[in-house]
Design a protein around this motif. Sequence first.
Motif, PDB file in Angstrom:
ATOM      1  N   GLY A 119       0.809  -1.216   0.000  1.00 25.37           N
ATOM      2  CA  GLY A 119       0.000   0.000   0.000  1.00 25.37           C
ATOM      3  C   GLY A 119       0.840   1.262   0.000  1.00 25.37           C
ATOM      4  N   VAL A 120       1.915   1.257   0.776  1.00 26.21           N
ATOM      5  CA  VAL A 120       2.811   2.416   0.820  1.00 26.21           C
ATOM      6  C   VAL A 120       3.521   2.584  -0.525  1.00 26.21           C
TER       7      VAL A 120
ATOM      8  N   ALA B 281       2.420   1.574  -3.432  1.00 28.46           N
ATOM      9  CA  ALA B 281       1.434   1.995  -4.425  1.00 28.46           C
ATOM     10  C   ALA B 281       1.128   3.488  -4.294  1.00 28.46           C
ATOM     11  N   ARG B 282       0.998   3.968  -3.063  1.00 26.14           N
ATOM     12  CA  ARG B 282       0.718   5.397  -2.862  1.00 26.14           C
ATOM     13  C   ARG B 282       1.904   6.244  -3.318  1.00 26.14           C
ATOM     14  N   ALA B 283       3.117   5.811  -3.024  1.00 24.28           N
ATOM     15  CA  ALA B 283       4.306   6.547  -3.459  1.00 24.28           C
ATOM     16  C   ALA B 283       4.403   6.552  -4.984  1.00 24.28           C
ATOM     17  N   ALA B 284       4.097   5.425  -5.612  1.00 21.66           N
ATOM     18  CA  ALA B 284       4.118   5.353  -7.076  1.00 21.66           C
ATOM     19  C   ALA B 284       3.054   6.278  -7.671  1.00 21.66           C
ATOM     20  N   ALA B 285       1.882   6.330  -7.043  1.00 25.13           N
ATOM     21  CA  ALA B 285       0.821   7.229  -7.513  1.00 25.13           C
ATOM     22  C   ALA B 285       1.276   8.684  -7.432  1.00 25.13           C
ATOM     23  N   THR B 286       1.997   9.023  -6.379  1.00 27.00           N
ATOM     24  CA  THR B 286       2.505  10.387  -6.226  1.00 27.00           C
ATOM     25  C   THR B 286       3.499  10.711  -7.335  1.00 27.00           C
ATOM     26  N   LEU B 287       4.372   9.782  -7.648  1.00 27.74           N
ATOM     27  CA  LEU B 287       5.344  10.007  -8.729  1.00 27.74           C
ATOM     28  C   LEU B 287       4.648  10.135 -10.081  1.00 27.74           C
TER      29      LEU B 287
ATOM     30  N   ASP C 110      -9.842   5.611   4.320  1.00 25.33           N
ATOM     31  CA  ASP C 110      -9.690   5.083   2.963  1.00 25.33           C
ATOM     32  C   ASP C 110      -8.590   4.042   2.911  1.00 25.33           C
ATOM     33  N   LEU C 111      -8.799   3.038   2.098  1.00 26.72           N
ATOM     34  CA  LEU C 111      -7.736   2.079   1.825  1.00 26.72           C
ATOM     35  C   LEU C 111      -6.779   2.696   0.814  1.00 26.72           C
ATOM     36  N   PRO C 112      -5.523   2.328   0.871  1.00 29.02           N
ATOM     37  CA  PRO C 112      -4.591   2.830  -0.154  1.00 29.02           C
ATOM     38  C   PRO C 112      -4.931   2.188  -1.497  1.00 29.02           C
ATOM     39  N   PRO C 113      -4.478   2.789  -2.581  1.00 31.28           N
ATOM     40  CA  PRO C 113      -4.732   2.168  -3.887  1.00 31.28           C
ATOM     41  C   PRO C 113      -4.000   0.830  -3.970  1.00 31.28           C
ATOM     42  N   THR C 114      -4.573  -0.083  -4.712  1.00 32.76           N
ATOM     43  CA  THR C 114      -3.903  -1.370  -4.889  1.00 32.76           C
ATOM     44  C   THR C 114      -2.806  -1.219  -5.929  1.00 32.76           C
TER      45      THR C 114
END
Length: 131
Positions: A35-36, A38-44, A104-108
Motif C-alpha cells: 500500500g505504501v 502503491a501510494r508513493a508510485a501514484a505520487t510520482l 480510505d484504503l490505499p490504492p492497490t
Amino acid sequence: MTTLARSTRVLPTNGLLAAADQLLNPSDETALSPGVRARAAATLLRLALDETLDAFWRSVSPRMTRNGRTRMLCLQWYVSPSVARQWYTVWSGLSAACHYHTYDLPPTPAEVRAWHQDVSELLRVLAAATA
C-alpha cells in the motif's frame, strides 16, 4: 517572513515513470508495504503528469503554468477532447490516491499499474502534440 522557493530540479518524466515502476515491481524484499509503495508510485505518476502539463503550457502559453486546474480545462482546445478528459480522469484518480485518509484504503498495486499505463500513453500523446 521567509518564503520557500520551489525547487526547479525535478526528475525528468521518464525518470519519474521508472521510479514508479520500481516501486510497483520491487526486485528484492523491501520493508515497505504494498500500500505504501502503491501510494508513493501514484505520487510520482501524478508529478509526471503535472510536470508534463507544465512543459506543454510553457511551449504553448507560458502564463498558463500558473493557473492550476484551468490548465486541464483548456487542454481540450489543444489536444482532442477525449485525451483531455482522460488526462483529467487519471489526474483526479491519482490525486485521490496520493492523499492519506484514515478511512480510505490505499490504492492497490494493480490500480496504480493501470494508471501507470495510462500516464505513459498520455505523456506520449502530449509529447506528439508539442512536436
